[in-house]
Design a protein around this motif. Structure first.
Motif, PDB file in Angstrom:
ATOM      1  N   TYR A  84      -2.660   9.203  -7.556  1.00  0.00           N
ATOM      2  CA  TYR A  84      -2.785   7.916  -8.232  1.00  0.00           C
ATOM      3  C   TYR A  84      -2.592   8.129  -9.730  1.00  0.00           C
ATOM      4  CZ  TYR A  84      -4.947   6.627  -3.806  1.00  0.00           C
ATOM      5  OH  TYR A  84      -5.199   6.413  -2.471  1.00  0.00           O
ATOM      6  N   ILE A  85      -1.691   7.375 -10.311  1.00  0.00           N
ATOM      7  CA  ILE A  85      -1.383   7.503 -11.731  1.00  0.00           C
ATOM      8  C   ILE A  85      -2.117   6.421 -12.504  1.00  0.00           C
ATOM      9  CG2 ILE A  85       0.452   7.502 -13.463  1.00  0.00           C
ATOM     10  CD1 ILE A  85       2.366   8.244 -11.089  1.00  0.00           C
ATOM     11  N   HIS A  86      -2.766   6.823 -13.581  1.00  0.00           N
ATOM     12  CA  HIS A  86      -3.551   5.885 -14.404  1.00  0.00           C
ATOM     13  C   HIS A  86      -3.284   6.102 -15.886  1.00  0.00           C
ATOM     14  CE1 HIS A  86      -6.061   4.198 -11.228  1.00  0.00           C
ATOM     15  NE2 HIS A  86      -6.183   5.419 -10.728  1.00  0.00           N
ATOM     16  N   GLN A 115       1.569  18.296  -0.233  1.00  0.00           N
ATOM     17  CA  GLN A 115       1.567  17.542   1.029  1.00  0.00           C
ATOM     18  C   GLN A 115       0.938  16.143   0.894  1.00  0.00           C
ATOM     19  OE1 GLN A 115       0.247  21.047   1.251  1.00  0.00           O
ATOM     20  NE2 GLN A 115       2.435  21.407   1.288  1.00  0.00           N
ATOM     21  N   LEU A 116       1.259  15.450  -0.187  1.00  0.00           N
ATOM     22  CA  LEU A 116       0.809  14.071  -0.383  1.00  0.00           C
ATOM     23  C   LEU A 116       1.938  13.128   0.005  1.00  0.00           C
ATOM     24  CD1 LEU A 116      -0.993  14.578  -3.819  1.00  0.00           C
ATOM     25  CD2 LEU A 116      -2.044  14.427  -1.547  1.00  0.00           C
ATOM     26  N   LYS A 117       1.584  11.984   0.592  1.00  0.00           N
ATOM     27  CA  LYS A 117       2.597  11.073   1.112  1.00  0.00           C
ATOM     28  C   LYS A 117       2.956   9.937   0.161  1.00  0.00           C
ATOM     29  CE  LYS A 117       1.133  11.913   5.859  1.00  0.00           C
ATOM     30  NZ  LYS A 117       0.416  11.363   7.003  1.00  0.00           N
ATOM     31  N   TYR A 118       2.105   9.692  -0.841  1.00  0.00           N
ATOM     32  CA  TYR A 118       2.318   8.523  -1.700  1.00  0.00           C
ATOM     33  C   TYR A 118       2.057   8.832  -3.166  1.00  0.00           C
ATOM     34  CZ  TYR A 118       1.724   6.128   2.771  1.00  0.00           C
ATOM     35  OH  TYR A 118       1.834   5.736   4.074  1.00  0.00           O
ATOM     36  N   ILE A 119       2.806   8.129  -4.009  1.00  0.00           N
ATOM     37  CA  ILE A 119       2.502   8.024  -5.431  1.00  0.00           C
ATOM     38  C   ILE A 119       2.068   6.580  -5.619  1.00  0.00           C
ATOM     39  CG2 ILE A 119       3.411   8.117  -7.780  1.00  0.00           C
ATOM     40  CD1 ILE A 119       5.698   9.907  -6.554  1.00  0.00           C
ATOM     41  N   ARG A 120       0.907   6.379  -6.202  1.00  0.00           N
ATOM     42  CA  ARG A 120       0.377   5.018  -6.306  1.00  0.00           C
ATOM     43  C   ARG A 120      -0.074   4.710  -7.726  1.00  0.00           C
ATOM     44  NH1 ARG A 120      -2.822   5.362  -0.618  1.00  0.00           N
ATOM     45  NH2 ARG A 120      -1.141   4.558   0.657  1.00  0.00           N
ATOM     46  N   MET A 121      -0.052   3.424  -8.033  1.00  0.00           N
ATOM     47  CA  MET A 121      -0.603   2.954  -9.303  1.00  0.00           C
ATOM     48  C   MET A 121      -0.967   1.485  -9.171  1.00  0.00           C
ATOM     49  SD  MET A 121       2.815   3.085 -11.691  1.00  0.00           S
ATOM     50  CE  MET A 121       1.812   3.131 -13.120  1.00  0.00           C
ATOM     51  N   ASP A 122      -1.703   1.001 -10.154  1.00  0.00           N
ATOM     52  CA  ASP A 122      -2.112  -0.394 -10.166  1.00  0.00           C
ATOM     53  C   ASP A 122      -2.007  -0.934 -11.585  1.00  0.00           C
ATOM     54  OD1 ASP A 122      -4.897  -0.326 -11.610  1.00  0.00           O
ATOM     55  OD2 ASP A 122      -4.982   1.304 -10.153  1.00  0.00           O
TER      56      ASP A 122
END
Length: 170
Positions: A84-86, A115-122
């Motif tokens: 998760y990018i913040h 082995q991570l499946k997602y890059i996420r942010m909000d």
């Protein structure tokens, strides 16, 4: 021009907080919401855990960002297998250099190695300009999170709605 993503060090603490101050000033100019103060302890922990980063351009700090590997309060049941990018902040002298795309490239490599499946942010759900920018960078819009429980999050998360974005890796 040499661009390099590196872990931030404790010696970068003043620069990080200068960048946060610049970001808040900019947010106040262009939007109706802005970040509240971040605790020094939070950033020190991120640095110690190697979750606070800087982007150097020819040796000068041009951008800072933080990551985490769980974000239960924001992502709920979807909180798994992700980075998760913040708090991406670009110094005004370096705007326009597409650092979000640079961060995505870095995060894809990091996710693949771990082995991570997602890059996420909000971001704030009503910031149309930023929503369009994130999708133009390759993020998929995946919905809204209405923040009810915010204990442990910075103050500006209280009572807001967030748009959620992700990139599936691999």
């Amino acid at each position: 021009m040499q661009i390099l993503v590196q872990n931030s060090q404790l010696s970068d603490l003043d620069i990080i907080f200068q960048f946060y101050d610049l970001a808040v000033a900019y947010q106040k100019k262009v939007f109706n919401k802005h970040w509240q103060d971040f605790s020094k302890e939070l950033v020190e922990i991120e640095i110690a855990e190697k979750r606070q980063y800087k982007i150097l351009v020819d040796g000068a700090v041009a951008c800072v960002f933080a990551v985490t590997f769980n974000d239960q309060l924001i992502w709920g049941d979807r909180d798994h297998d992700a980075i998760y990018i913040h708090r991406i902040v670009t110094h005004p002298d370096y705007r326009g250099l597409s650092f979000v795309k640079e961060i995505i490239t870095w995060a894809k490599a990091y996710a693949a190695e771990n082995q991570l499946k997602y890059i996420r942010m909000d971001t704030w759900a009503d910031n149309e300009k930023l929503l369009a920018y994130y999708t133009s960078c390759g993020f998929d819009y995946v919905g809204i999170s209405n923040m009810e429980k915010t204990e442990g999050l910075p103050k500006h998360y209280e009572g807001i709605s967030l748009s959620l974005f992700e990139i599936k890796v691999g």
